[in-house]
Design a protein around this motif. Sequence first.
Motif, PDB file in Angstrom:
ATOM      1  N   TYR A  87       5.453   1.355   4.386  1.00  0.00           N
ATOM      2  CA  TYR A  87       4.329   0.916   3.574  1.00  0.00           C
ATOM      3  C   TYR A  87       3.611   2.041   2.833  1.00  0.00           C
ATOM      4  CZ  TYR A  87       4.968  -3.798   5.041  1.00  0.00           C
ATOM      5  OH  TYR A  87       5.503  -5.036   5.212  1.00  0.00           O
ATOM      6  N   MET A  88       4.010   3.299   3.022  1.00  0.00           N
ATOM      7  CA  MET A  88       3.421   4.370   2.200  1.00  0.00           C
ATOM      8  C   MET A  88       3.770   4.159   0.733  1.00  0.00           C
ATOM      9  SD  MET A  88       3.357   8.100   3.949  1.00  0.00           S
ATOM     10  CE  MET A  88       4.877   8.050   4.846  1.00  0.00           C
ATOM     11  N   GLY A  89       5.027   3.871   0.467  1.00  0.00           N
ATOM     12  CA  GLY A  89       5.442   3.594  -0.910  1.00  0.00           C
ATOM     13  C   GLY A  89       4.809   2.330  -1.446  1.00  0.00           C
ATOM     14  N   HIS A  90       4.662   1.334  -0.574  1.00  0.00           N
ATOM     15  CA  HIS A  90       4.042   0.077  -0.989  1.00  0.00           C
ATOM     16  C   HIS A  90       2.580   0.299  -1.387  1.00  0.00           C
ATOM     17  CE1 HIS A  90       3.385  -4.205  -1.218  1.00  0.00           C
ATOM     18  NE2 HIS A  90       2.336  -4.084  -0.413  1.00  0.00           N
ATOM     19  N   LEU A  91       1.867   1.132  -0.628  1.00  0.00           N
ATOM     20  CA  LEU A  91       0.468   1.412  -0.963  1.00  0.00           C
ATOM     21  C   LEU A  91       0.356   2.182  -2.280  1.00  0.00           C
ATOM     22  CD1 LEU A  91      -1.174   2.238   2.471  1.00  0.00           C
ATOM     23  CD2 LEU A  91      -1.441   0.187   1.084  1.00  0.00           C
ATOM     24  N   GLY A  92       1.311   3.063  -2.549  1.00  0.00           N
ATOM     25  CA  GLY A  92       1.312   3.758  -3.834  1.00  0.00           C
ATOM     26  C   GLY A  92       1.502   2.803  -4.995  1.00  0.00           C
ATOM     27  N   THR A  93       2.422   1.855  -4.833  1.00  0.00           N
ATOM     28  CA  THR A  93       2.644   0.841  -5.865  1.00  0.00           C
ATOM     29  C   THR A  93       1.413  -0.044  -6.029  1.00  0.00           C
ATOM     30  OG1 THR A  93       4.989   0.840  -5.317  1.00  0.00           O
ATOM     31  CG2 THR A  93       4.163  -1.041  -6.574  1.00  0.00           C
ATOM     32  N   LEU A  94       0.807  -0.417  -4.902  1.00  0.00           N
ATOM     33  CA  LEU A  94      -0.392  -1.246  -4.932  1.00  0.00           C
ATOM     34  C   LEU A  94      -1.539  -0.528  -5.645  1.00  0.00           C
ATOM     35  CD1 LEU A  94      -1.547  -3.947  -3.946  1.00  0.00           C
ATOM     36  CD2 LEU A  94      -2.182  -2.798  -1.832  1.00  0.00           C
ATOM     37  N   TYR A  95      -1.669   0.774  -5.401  1.00  0.00           N
ATOM     38  CA  TYR A  95      -2.705   1.560  -6.083  1.00  0.00           C
ATOM     39  C   TYR A  95      -2.475   1.553  -7.592  1.00  0.00           C
ATOM     40  CZ  TYR A  95      -5.319   5.513  -7.840  1.00  0.00           C
ATOM     41  OH  TYR A  95      -6.138   6.310  -8.578  1.00  0.00           O
ATOM     42  N   GLN A  96      -1.236   1.734  -8.010  1.00  0.00           N
ATOM     43  CA  GLN A  96      -0.924   1.726  -9.448  1.00  0.00           C
ATOM     44  C   GLN A  96      -1.270   0.373 -10.074  1.00  0.00           C
ATOM     45  OE1 GLN A  96      -0.658   5.177 -10.171  1.00  0.00           O
ATOM     46  NE2 GLN A  96       0.401   4.177 -11.831  1.00  0.00           N
ATOM     47  N   GLU A  97      -0.929  -0.719  -9.377  1.00  0.00           N
ATOM     48  CA  GLU A  97      -1.229  -2.051  -9.901  1.00  0.00           C
ATOM     49  C   GLU A  97      -2.737  -2.268 -10.024  1.00  0.00           C
ATOM     50  OE1 GLU A  97       0.687  -4.799  -7.284  1.00  0.00           O
ATOM     51  OE2 GLU A  97       2.691  -4.235  -7.952  1.00  0.00           O
ATOM     52  N   ALA A 127     -10.965  -1.597  -3.885  1.00  0.00           N
ATOM     53  CA  ALA A 127      -9.968  -2.673  -4.011  1.00  0.00           C
ATOM     54  C   ALA A 127      -8.716  -2.352  -3.197  1.00  0.00           C
ATOM     55  CB  ALA A 127      -9.621  -2.889  -5.477  1.00  0.00           C
ATOM     56  N   LEU A 128      -8.312  -1.084  -3.170  1.00  0.00           N
ATOM     57  CA  LEU A 128      -7.136  -0.687  -2.388  1.00  0.00           C
ATOM     58  C   LEU A 128      -7.392  -0.856  -0.896  1.00  0.00           C
ATOM     59  CD1 LEU A 128      -4.289   0.559  -2.400  1.00  0.00           C
ATOM     60  CD2 LEU A 128      -5.389   2.794  -2.233  1.00  0.00           C
ATOM     61  N   ILE A 129      -8.577  -0.502  -0.423  1.00  0.00           N
ATOM     62  CA  ILE A 129      -8.904  -0.667   0.997  1.00  0.00           C
ATOM     63  C   ILE A 129      -8.894  -2.142   1.374  1.00  0.00           C
ATOM     64  CG2 ILE A 129     -10.782  -0.418   2.684  1.00  0.00           C
ATOM     65  CD1 ILE A 129     -11.419   2.275   1.280  1.00  0.00           C
ATOM     66  N   ILE A 130      -9.467  -2.988   0.537  1.00  0.00           N
ATOM     67  CA  ILE A 130      -9.488  -4.436   0.823  1.00  0.00           C
ATOM     68  C   ILE A 130      -8.065  -4.985   0.861  1.00  0.00           C
ATOM     69  CG2 ILE A 130     -10.162  -6.675  -0.122  1.00  0.00           C
ATOM     70  CD1 ILE A 130     -12.746  -5.262  -1.099  1.00  0.00           C
ATOM     71  N   ALA A 131      -7.235  -4.607  -0.095  1.00  0.00           N
ATOM     72  CA  ALA A 131      -5.846  -5.071  -0.112  1.00  0.00           C
ATOM     73  C   ALA A 131      -5.078  -4.550   1.108  1.00  0.00           C
ATOM     74  CB  ALA A 131      -5.167  -4.629  -1.401  1.00  0.00           C
TER      75      ALA A 131
END
Length: 188
Positions: A87-97, A127-131
């Motif tokens: 999920y490190m990569g997933h969080l990076g993608t989520l941050y970009q979105e 928003a990233l923390i909530i997601a």
Amino acid sequence: LILLLVILIGQSLIEPPGGAVLLRLGSIQITEHGLLGALQYALRFAAIAFSMLALTLSTPINALVRGLQKFGLPYQWGVVVGLALRYMGHLGTLYQEIKEAQQARGWEIQQGNLIEHARSFIPTLVALIIASLRLADSLALGMAARGLGMDRPRTWRQDIRLTWADWVIGSCGTAGLVILFVLGQSAL
């Protein structure tokens, strides 16, 4: 790259004085000995980071975690390591979105000093923390549904066994680390 620069600057200021003074700003001085020590720490950090990157890119996460468990890592810790790597990569993608969505709504990165620049990222980080919390909640439900934490022994569909090539590579890697450690100690 920024972390290496921070290590280089910070360690060169912390190192005990010795050698020629390269830079003096009031009571702060950077010496030749301090700079060489800082360079040594920065290169060690870069080597460890590169090794970990090469390992995680060349080995599937499931195989990596299962191998760690074969070496004695408890199953629950293996799950934590596997989820962190996954999920490190997933969080990076989520941050970009989230950042792109904020920019589409008119959010701008503030130019100026460091404090203003950092403050402009607060809406995106909230928003990233909530997601991330929502993701953690759904992961917890999924793990509970699959019976993680039950007291029954685990079963494996495919077991991992160490071959002679694994022992050779592990022995060469250990020997290389020992040699680097001995050379590093003799240089001090």
